[in-house]
Enzyme design. Structure first.
Site, PDB file in Angstrom:
ATOM      1  N   VAL A   1      34.713  48.315  35.805  1.00 17.83           N
ATOM      2  CA  VAL A   1      34.257  47.115  36.512  1.00 17.83           C
ATOM      3  C   VAL A   1      32.726  47.039  36.609  1.00 17.83           C
ATOM      4  O   VAL A   1      32.145  45.963  36.625  1.00 17.83           O
ATOM      5  CB  VAL A   1      34.873  47.085  37.945  1.00 17.83           C
ATOM      6  CG1 VAL A   1      34.409  45.872  38.724  1.00 17.83           C
ATOM      7  CG2 VAL A   1      36.391  47.114  37.871  1.00 17.83           C
ATOM      8  N   GLY A   2      32.082  48.196  36.671  1.00 16.54           N
ATOM      9  CA  GLY A   2      30.653  48.211  37.036  1.00 16.54           C
ATOM     10  C   GLY A   2      29.704  47.809  35.915  1.00 16.54           C
ATOM     11  O   GLY A   2      28.628  47.303  36.172  1.00 16.54           O
TER      12      GLY A   2
ATOM     13  N   ARG B   1      38.465  38.544  44.301  1.00 14.98           N
ATOM     14  CA  ARG B   1      38.916  38.089  42.968  1.00 14.98           C
ATOM     15  C   ARG B   1      38.701  39.158  41.904  1.00 14.98           C
ATOM     16  O   ARG B   1      39.469  39.264  40.945  1.00 14.98           O
ATOM     17  CB  ARG B   1      38.321  36.744  42.606  1.00 14.98           C
ATOM     18  CG  ARG B   1      36.873  36.710  42.101  1.00 14.98           C
ATOM     19  CD  ARG B   1      36.772  37.095  40.630  1.00 14.98           C
ATOM     20  NE  ARG B   1      35.618  36.591  39.944  1.00 14.98           N
ATOM     21  CZ  ARG B   1      34.700  37.366  39.352  1.00 14.98           C
ATOM     22  NH1 ARG B   1      34.751  38.699  39.412  1.00 14.98           N
ATOM     23  NH2 ARG B   1      33.692  36.807  38.700  1.00 14.98           N
TER      24      ARG B   1
ATOM     25  N   GLU C   1      23.049  34.681  37.962  1.00 15.09           N
ATOM     26  CA  GLU C   1      23.901  34.049  36.963  1.00 15.09           C
ATOM     27  C   GLU C   1      24.594  32.807  37.522  1.00 15.09           C
ATOM     28  O   GLU C   1      24.937  32.756  38.706  1.00 15.09           O
ATOM     29  CB  GLU C   1      24.982  35.041  36.512  1.00 15.09           C
ATOM     30  CG  GLU C   1      24.397  36.269  35.870  1.00 15.09           C
ATOM     31  CD  GLU C   1      25.392  37.425  35.757  1.00 15.09           C
ATOM     32  OE1 GLU C   1      25.350  38.109  34.733  1.00 15.09           O
ATOM     33  OE2 GLU C   1      26.177  37.639  36.688  1.00 15.09           O
TER      34      GLU C   1
ATOM     35  N   ASP D   1      31.923  59.354  44.783  1.00 13.20           N
ATOM     36  CA  ASP D   1      30.653  58.615  44.673  1.00 13.20           C
ATOM     37  C   ASP D   1      29.532  59.658  44.667  1.00 13.20           C
ATOM     38  O   ASP D   1      29.672  60.701  45.329  1.00 13.20           O
ATOM     39  CB  ASP D   1      30.486  57.658  45.874  1.00 13.20           C
ATOM     40  CG  ASP D   1      29.392  56.615  45.678  1.00 13.20           C
ATOM     41  OD1 ASP D   1      29.729  55.414  45.544  1.00 13.20           O
ATOM     42  OD2 ASP D   1      28.192  56.995  45.654  1.00 13.20           O
TER      43      ASP D   1
ATOM     44  N   LYS E   1      23.635  47.777  30.979  1.00 10.95           N
ATOM     45  CA  LYS E   1      24.262  48.346  32.187  1.00 10.95           C
ATOM     46  C   LYS E   1      25.733  48.632  31.863  1.00 10.95           C
ATOM     47  O   LYS E   1      26.577  47.733  31.914  1.00 10.95           O
ATOM     48  CB  LYS E   1      24.127  47.349  33.337  1.00 10.95           C
ATOM     49  CG  LYS E   1      24.758  47.748  34.662  1.00 10.95           C
ATOM     50  CD  LYS E   1      24.193  46.858  35.774  1.00 10.95           C
ATOM     51  CE  LYS E   1      24.952  46.945  37.074  1.00 10.95           C
ATOM     52  NZ  LYS E   1      26.032  45.953  37.190  1.00 10.95           N
TER      53      LYS E   1
ATOM     54  N   SER F   1      36.085  44.911  32.232  1.00  8.21           N
ATOM     55  CA  SER F   1      35.883  43.775  33.140  1.00  8.21           C
ATOM     56  C   SER F   1      34.402  43.434  33.288  1.00  8.21           C
ATOM     57  O   SER F   1      33.571  44.323  33.510  1.00  8.21           O
ATOM     58  CB  SER F   1      36.475  44.160  34.506  1.00  8.21           C
ATOM     59  OG  SER F   1      35.943  43.356  35.527  1.00  8.21           O
ATOM     60  N   VAL F   2      34.076  42.156  33.148  1.00 10.45           N
ATOM     61  CA  VAL F   2      32.720  41.714  33.498  1.00 10.45           C
ATOM     62  C   VAL F   2      32.746  40.592  34.540  1.00 10.45           C
ATOM     63  O   VAL F   2      31.743  40.319  35.192  1.00 10.45           O
ATOM     64  CB  VAL F   2      31.909  41.243  32.259  1.00 10.45           C
ATOM     65  CG1 VAL F   2      31.610  42.408  31.328  1.00 10.45           C
ATOM     66  CG2 VAL F   2      32.608  40.127  31.503  1.00 10.45           C
TER      67      VAL F   2
ATOM     68  N   ASP G   1      28.433  45.355  33.613  1.00 10.96           N
ATOM     69  CA  ASP G   1      28.655  43.904  33.521  1.00 10.96           C
ATOM     70  C   ASP G   1      27.384  43.158  33.185  1.00 10.96           C
ATOM     71  O   ASP G   1      27.231  41.994  33.546  1.00 10.96           O
ATOM     72  CB  ASP G   1      29.272  43.395  34.839  1.00 10.96           C
ATOM     73  CG  ASP G   1      28.372  43.639  36.040  1.00 10.96           C
ATOM     74  OD1 ASP G   1      27.319  44.303  35.882  1.00 10.96           O
ATOM     75  OD2 ASP G   1      28.710  43.179  37.143  1.00 10.96           O
TER      76      ASP G   1
ATOM     77  N   LYS H   1      30.051  29.271  40.028  1.00  4.78           N
ATOM     78  CA  LYS H   1      29.614  30.280  41.007  1.00  4.78           C
ATOM     79  C   LYS H   1      28.176  30.654  40.699  1.00  4.78           C
ATOM     80  O   LYS H   1      27.796  30.750  39.532  1.00  4.78           O
ATOM     81  CB  LYS H   1      30.505  31.523  40.924  1.00  4.78           C
ATOM     82  CG  LYS H   1      30.101  32.621  41.920  1.00  4.78           C
ATOM     83  CD  LYS H   1      31.156  33.713  42.000  1.00  4.78           C
ATOM     84  CE  LYS H   1      30.997  34.756  40.946  1.00  4.78           C
ATOM     85  NZ  LYS H   1      31.911  35.900  41.145  1.00  4.78           N
TER      86      LYS H   1
HETATM   87  P1  NAD Z   1      27.328  48.842  45.488  1.00  6.60           P
HETATM   88  O1  NAD Z   1      25.879  49.007  45.189  1.00  6.60           O
HETATM   89  O2  NAD Z   1      27.745  48.394  46.841  1.00  6.60           O
HETATM   90  O3  NAD Z   1      28.108  50.207  45.181  1.00  6.60           O
HETATM   91  C1  NAD Z   1      27.894  50.950  44.015  1.00  6.60           C
HETATM   92  C2  NAD Z   1      28.216  52.406  44.327  1.00  6.60           C
HETATM   93  O4  NAD Z   1      28.132  53.157  43.100  1.00  6.60           O
HETATM   94  C3  NAD Z   1      27.257  53.064  45.321  1.00  6.60           C
HETATM   95  O5  NAD Z   1      27.960  53.608  46.396  1.00  6.60           O
HETATM   96  C4  NAD Z   1      26.567  54.156  44.482  1.00  6.60           C
HETATM   97  O6  NAD Z   1      26.235  55.312  45.233  1.00  6.60           O
HETATM   98  C5  NAD Z   1      27.629  54.438  43.438  1.00  6.60           C
HETATM   99  N1  NAD Z   1      27.150  55.090  42.222  1.00  6.60           N
HETATM  100  C6  NAD Z   1      26.032  54.812  41.508  1.00  6.60           C
HETATM  101  N2  NAD Z   1      25.952  55.668  40.453  1.00  6.60           N
HETATM  102  C7  NAD Z   1      27.057  56.466  40.511  1.00  6.60           C
HETATM  103  C8  NAD Z   1      27.528  57.529  39.700  1.00  6.60           C
HETATM  104  N3  NAD Z   1      26.856  57.953  38.638  1.00  6.60           N
HETATM  105  N4  NAD Z   1      28.709  58.123  40.039  1.00  6.60           N
HETATM  106  C9  NAD Z   1      29.392  57.709  41.128  1.00  6.60           C
HETATM  107  N5  NAD Z   1      28.989  56.726  41.943  1.00  6.60           N
HETATM  108  C10 NAD Z   1      27.822  56.100  41.638  1.00  6.60           C
HETATM  109  O7  NAD Z   1      27.868  47.830  44.368  1.00  6.60           O
HETATM  110  P2  NAD Z   1      29.231  46.992  44.361  1.00  6.60           P
HETATM  111  O8  NAD Z   1      29.048  45.657  44.984  1.00  6.60           O
HETATM  112  O9  NAD Z   1      30.356  47.859  44.828  1.00  6.60           O
HETATM  113  O10 NAD Z   1      29.368  46.733  42.803  1.00  6.60           O
HETATM  114  C11 NAD Z   1      29.641  47.796  41.931  1.00  6.60           C
HETATM  115  C12 NAD Z   1      29.440  47.348  40.507  1.00  6.60           C
HETATM  116  O11 NAD Z   1      30.447  46.391  40.162  1.00  6.60           O
HETATM  117  C13 NAD Z   1      28.099  46.653  40.266  1.00  6.60           C
HETATM  118  O12 NAD Z   1      27.559  47.171  39.072  1.00  6.60           O
HETATM  119  C14 NAD Z   1      28.448  45.197  40.118  1.00  6.60           C
HETATM  120  O13 NAD Z   1      27.554  44.513  39.274  1.00  6.60           O
HETATM  121  C15 NAD Z   1      29.831  45.294  39.489  1.00  6.60           C
HETATM  122  N6  NAD Z   1      30.688  44.131  39.715  1.00  6.60           N
HETATM  123  C16 NAD Z   1      31.460  43.740  38.679  1.00  6.60           C
HETATM  124  C17 NAD Z   1      32.319  42.673  38.835  1.00  6.60           C
HETATM  125  C18 NAD Z   1      33.224  42.262  37.720  1.00  6.60           C
HETATM  126  O14 NAD Z   1      33.853  41.215  37.789  1.00  6.60           O
HETATM  127  N7  NAD Z   1      33.364  43.065  36.689  1.00  6.60           N
HETATM  128  C19 NAD Z   1      32.364  41.974  40.051  1.00  6.60           C
HETATM  129  C20 NAD Z   1      31.592  42.425  41.111  1.00  6.60           C
HETATM  130  C21 NAD Z   1      30.739  43.518  40.929  1.00  6.60           C
END
Ligand code: NAD
Length: 348
Positions: A232-233, A120, A64, A169, A239, A300-301, A235, A77
């Site tokens: 947060v996740g 951030r 992106e 986790d 997903k 949050s995205v 996004d 970014k």
């Molecule tokens: P990462 O891959 O380092 O960590 C993700 C963790 O989630 C892993 O440890 C995995 O085992 C765990 N996981 C997966 N499915 C699970 C479940 N069902 N229950 C519990 N734990 C589970 O990723 P990251 O860098 O920490 O990023 C996490 C998420 O945040 C990603 O989806 C990323 O796209 C998103 N993100 C969002 C923003 C935002 O601004 N909203 C910014 C950065 C990252």
């Protein structure tokens, strides 16, 4: 040999220098300052050019571009999201960014943004929570203990006064890593064996997992009245982390609706489902939490203005060459029209 002119040398903050800068300043201080910097830019939201980020999707991830400008500075970014990378020993999210001077179009900063994005994102989560979470919240569940997790925990400690983090986790090694990394921070840490155990007694629930599907990290029966969810996740199209029924019971706060409707939890809802823009709460124009029983949800995205604020914050901290190198990034001949002549003289 032609020497690059001073103005054409662009400060570059490498990963190593970003880590030195954060460690020298102290991570909790950085998180507090970054929260305030992002909040200041949310308050002047109408000043910015805004567009949903430009996303190139593939079956395994997304790349992106996130641009914005306030008319004086311009920032963008580059960021990816590849949940399967983890299994290959790679980061799920990596990023770098540029800040430029609108008056000349010349870049004034090139920076790593993988570490800065984690900072951030955590700062933005804490900013939202300080406006939305129940008063006196002290315990937070942290579901998903990957790369972003510790940053989230520390931002909620530094900005919102969270004292206890309840970690879960699906991979116990991830929780063990977080417990080790956070052990000397003063936070009370509780490793949990299920998401149900993690949310027990928590006033805030952060979900920060990575899986490219419509996951249900939280189901409706897990969410009681009065909590604040920091999701947060989820996004990216296809997903998400929360069961749709939770959304229907929540008051939902978003960054930029045209982007969040595509990428956030609310992609599961009708396109006209009411949501509140977080900046309006921060600017005092609209209420945040209305009652102790409200379930508030920050969907949050990640939006370009947060990265812009983060880049400007880092730029403001550069003191000479202490935390950057100068890159010969721009061709800038003394006679602007003699670009070819500069190339020819370099061959001589
Ligand atoms: P990462 O891959 O380092 O960590 C993700 C963790 O989630 C892993 O440890 C995995 O085992 C765990 N996981 C997966 N499915 C699970 C479940 N069902 N229950 C519990 N734990 C589970 O990723 P990251 O860098 O920490 O990023 C996490 C998420 O945040 C990603 O989806 C990323 O796209 C998103 N993100 C969002 C923003 C935002 O601004 N909203 C910014 C950065 C990252």
């Amino acid at each position: 040999m032609t020497q690059p002119s001073e103005r054409a040398l662009v400060p570059f903050v490498s990963v190593e220098n970003m880590m030195r800068l954060v460690n020298a300043r102290g991570i909790e201080r950085v998180l507090r300052e970054l929260t305030d910097a992002i909040e200041a830019d949310f308050r002047r939201w109408p000043d910015f050019d805004k567009t949903p980020r430009v996303a190139a999707h593939s079956p395994v991830g997304v790349i992106e571009l996130m641009p914005t400008s306030d008319g004086k500075s311009y920032g963008f970014k580059y960021v990816n999201g590849h949940p399967k990378n983890l299994r290959e020993g790679l980061q799920t999210v990596t990023a770098f960014g540029v800040l430029s001077d609108v008056a000349t179009g010349y870049p004034v900063l090139l920076s790593e943004m993988t570490v800065l994005t984690a900072l951030r994102t955590a700062a933005t989560s804490a900013m939202a929570a300080r406006h939305l979470a129940p008063k006196g919240a002290r315990s937070m569940a942290l579901i998903g203990n990957g790369a972003q997790a510790e940053f989230q925990a520390l931002a909620f400690k530094a900005v919102c006064g969270i004292e206890e983090i309840r970690l879960y986790d699906i991979d116990p090694a991830a929780t063990a890593k977080c417990l080790e990394n956070l052990k000397d921070t003063g936070l009370k840490l509780v490793g949990c064996e299920s998401p149900e155990a993690a949310i027990e007694g928590a006033q805030i629930v952060t979900t920060v997992t990575a899986d490219k599907r419509n996951a249900t990290i939280l189901t409706d029966n897990m969410v009681g009245a009065g909590i604040h969810i920091n999701a947060v996740g989820g996004d990216c199209p296809g997903k998400t982390e929360l069961h749709r029924d939770i959304l229907l019971r929540s008051r939902i706060f978003v960054e930029y609706p045209p982007q969040t409707r595509i990428e956030g939890e609310i992609q599961q809802l009708d396109p006209d489902h009411p949501v509140t823009e977080l900046w309006q709460v921060i600017a005092g124009a609209l209420p945040g939490r209305r009652s102790a029983a409200d379930i508030t949800l920050f969907d949050s995205v990640g939006f370009a203005i947060e990265d812009f604020a983060a880049l400007r914050y880092v730029h403001g901290l550069l003191d000479g060459d202490a935390f950057c190198e100068r890159l010969d990034l721009l061709a800038d001949p003394d006679e602007p029209r003699d670009l070819f002549g500069m190339l020819r003289r370099a061959a001589a």
